[in-house]
Design an enzyme around this catalytic site. Structure first.
Site, PDB file in Angstrom:
ATOM      1  N   HIS A   1      -3.590  -2.182  -0.838  1.00 47.54           N
ATOM      2  CA  HIS A   1      -4.761  -1.868  -0.002  1.00 47.54           C
ATOM      3  C   HIS A   1      -4.403  -1.987   1.473  1.00 47.54           C
ATOM      4  CE1 HIS A   1      -6.398  -3.557  -3.842  1.00 47.54           C
ATOM      5  NE2 HIS A   1      -7.179  -2.495  -3.740  1.00 47.54           N
TER       6      HIS A   1
ATOM      7  N   ASP B   1      -0.101  -5.784  -5.690  1.00 43.35           N
ATOM      8  CA  ASP B   1      -0.956  -4.885  -6.461  1.00 43.35           C
ATOM      9  C   ASP B   1      -0.521  -3.418  -6.382  1.00 43.35           C
ATOM     10  OD1 ASP B   1      -1.691  -4.992  -3.808  1.00 43.35           O
ATOM     11  OD2 ASP B   1      -3.781  -5.543  -4.183  1.00 43.35           O
TER      12      ASP B   1
ATOM     13  N   HIS C   1      -8.247  -8.393   4.342  1.00 43.42           N
ATOM     14  CA  HIS C   1      -9.476  -7.605   4.575  1.00 43.42           C
ATOM     15  C   HIS C   1     -10.483  -8.332   5.469  1.00 43.42           C
ATOM     16  CE1 HIS C   1      -8.173  -4.610   1.750  1.00 43.42           C
ATOM     17  NE2 HIS C   1      -8.190  -5.442   0.730  1.00 43.42           N
TER      18      HIS C   1
ATOM     19  N   ASP D   1       0.793  -4.821   0.547  1.00 40.73           N
ATOM     20  CA  ASP D   1      -0.303  -4.810  -0.436  1.00 40.73           C
ATOM     21  C   ASP D   1      -0.742  -3.353  -0.668  1.00 40.73           C
ATOM     22  OD1 ASP D   1      -2.569  -6.981  -1.491  1.00 40.73           O
ATOM     23  OD2 ASP D   1      -3.426  -4.991  -1.083  1.00 40.73           O
TER      24      ASP D   1
END
Ligand code: ZN
Length: 345
Positions: free
Chosen positions: A164, A249, A126, A162
């Site tokens: 995200h 995740d 991120h 991931d």
């Protein structure tokens, strides 16, 4: 000659990056990384400690003002964004996380090892060029990819599974046709980016491939998007190095993500990527840990993923959840429309 071995890059110092009580990206995650490293060391794997990333390496993807701002957090507990914090040691530990990924790239590009797994925290995907975000200080995988380019990799593919979307990695490379970024992620979800029609900009058009899956996707959905989108695009791109942004995740146990992947799916995804690397780039794979907030799922899935890179290659063995889902089919249909000007699918 193909180097045969796998190396892990790890240090127990990753626990020294402290986050506030109740924060999901907590130091206990580092204890899971320690246990994984110890298990693989006991099985005969080589484990080495990282060096800190250098200013020159970081400046390839972050701007100088940002490096100055982060370095000013040394010795202090600060809040950088709504969920990104530093403790007194965080700056040094984030440098080690980015440095571990550089180290992994050097070993694989230098052919001393076929594959290298960086067991790191804090995560990186991120982090934007000039902004800390989503638990991330430096964009570890972007630093790794740009280092690979600097030492001679003609083309680098990053695959980010991931849960995200890796907004930072996408934005850093969205103009660059030499770095392909592919992401599977829950969508819509944090951080909000990663729609299917975000395909890169200018010369980089077509070299960003987003696979946004609806919440609740299962093993079979991921199997389908790997078979129909990710593997075909990677084969056409023919990377000289494949980097995995390995977040765990999307596991069914994860408290943040809403996907339903089982542990063996992480082995299968890694096996699929290893097979492409074996075909295109003498098996060169670098992996870096991103998210994964259930400690048991993180340890088990990381073992499964490392296992797929260790020893002889074998065909991906996808688990079957038996749960009916059309989430994969929906995203494949969209991707065919969006990506056919750039890739045959
Ligand atoms: Zn994540």
């Amino acid at each position: 000659m193909i180097a045969v071995s796998l190396i892990l890059v790890h240090t127990e110092r990753f626990a020294e990056h402290q986050t506030p009580p109740g924060h999901p990206e907590r130091p206990e995650r580092a204890e899971v990384l320690d246990a994984v490293a110890a298990r693989w060391r006991a099985k005969g794997a080589e484990v080495v400690a990282p060096r800190a990333a250098t200013r020159e390496q970081l400046l390839r993807v972050h701007d100088a003002d940002y490096l100055r701002r982060i370095s000013e957090t040394v010795g202090r507990a600060t809040q950088l964004d709504q969920d990104t914090y530093t403790s007194p040691e965080s700056h040094d530990i984030a440098l080690l996380a980015a440095g571990a990924c550089v180290d992994a790239v050097e070993r694989v590009m230098g052919s001393s090892h076929r594959a290298a797994y960086a067991l790191v925290r804090p995560p990186g995907h991120h982090a934007e060029r000039s902004r800390a975000m989503g638990f991330c200080l430096y964009n570890n995988v972007a630093v790794a990819a740009s280092h690979a380019r600097a030492i001679g990799a003609a083309k680098v593919a990053i695959v980010d599974f991931d849960v995200h979307h890796g907004n930072g990695t996408q934005h850093i490379f969205e103009h660059d046709p030499h770095v392909l970024y592919i992401s599977t992620h829950q969508y819509p979800y944090y951080p909000g980016t990663g729609a299917g029609d975000e395909i890169g900009r200018d010369a980089g058009r077509g070299f960003t491939v987003n696979v946004p899956l609806e919440v609740g996707a299962v093993d079979e959905d991921y199997q389908l998007v790997f078979k129909r989108i990710i593997v075909p695009v990677l084969r056409q791109f023919e990377p000289s190095l494949l980097i995995m942004s390995a977040g765990f995740d999307a596991h069914e146990r994860d408290p943040l993500g809403g996907m339903r992947l089982t542990t063996p799916a992480f082995e299968a995804m890694t096996s699929e990527l290893r097979a492409v690397a074996d075909e295109c780039c003498r098996g060169r794979v670098v992996a870096a840990v991103e998210g994964g907030y259930d400690l048991q799922a993180l340890g088990g899935s990381l073992d499964a993923s490392i296992g797929a890179l260790d020893g002889d290659a074998c065909t991906a063995r996808w688990p079957s959840s038996g749960i009916a889902s059309t989430r994969g089919q929906a995203v494949v249909a969209d991707a065919r429309q969006i990506l056919t000007p750039y890739w045959s699918m």
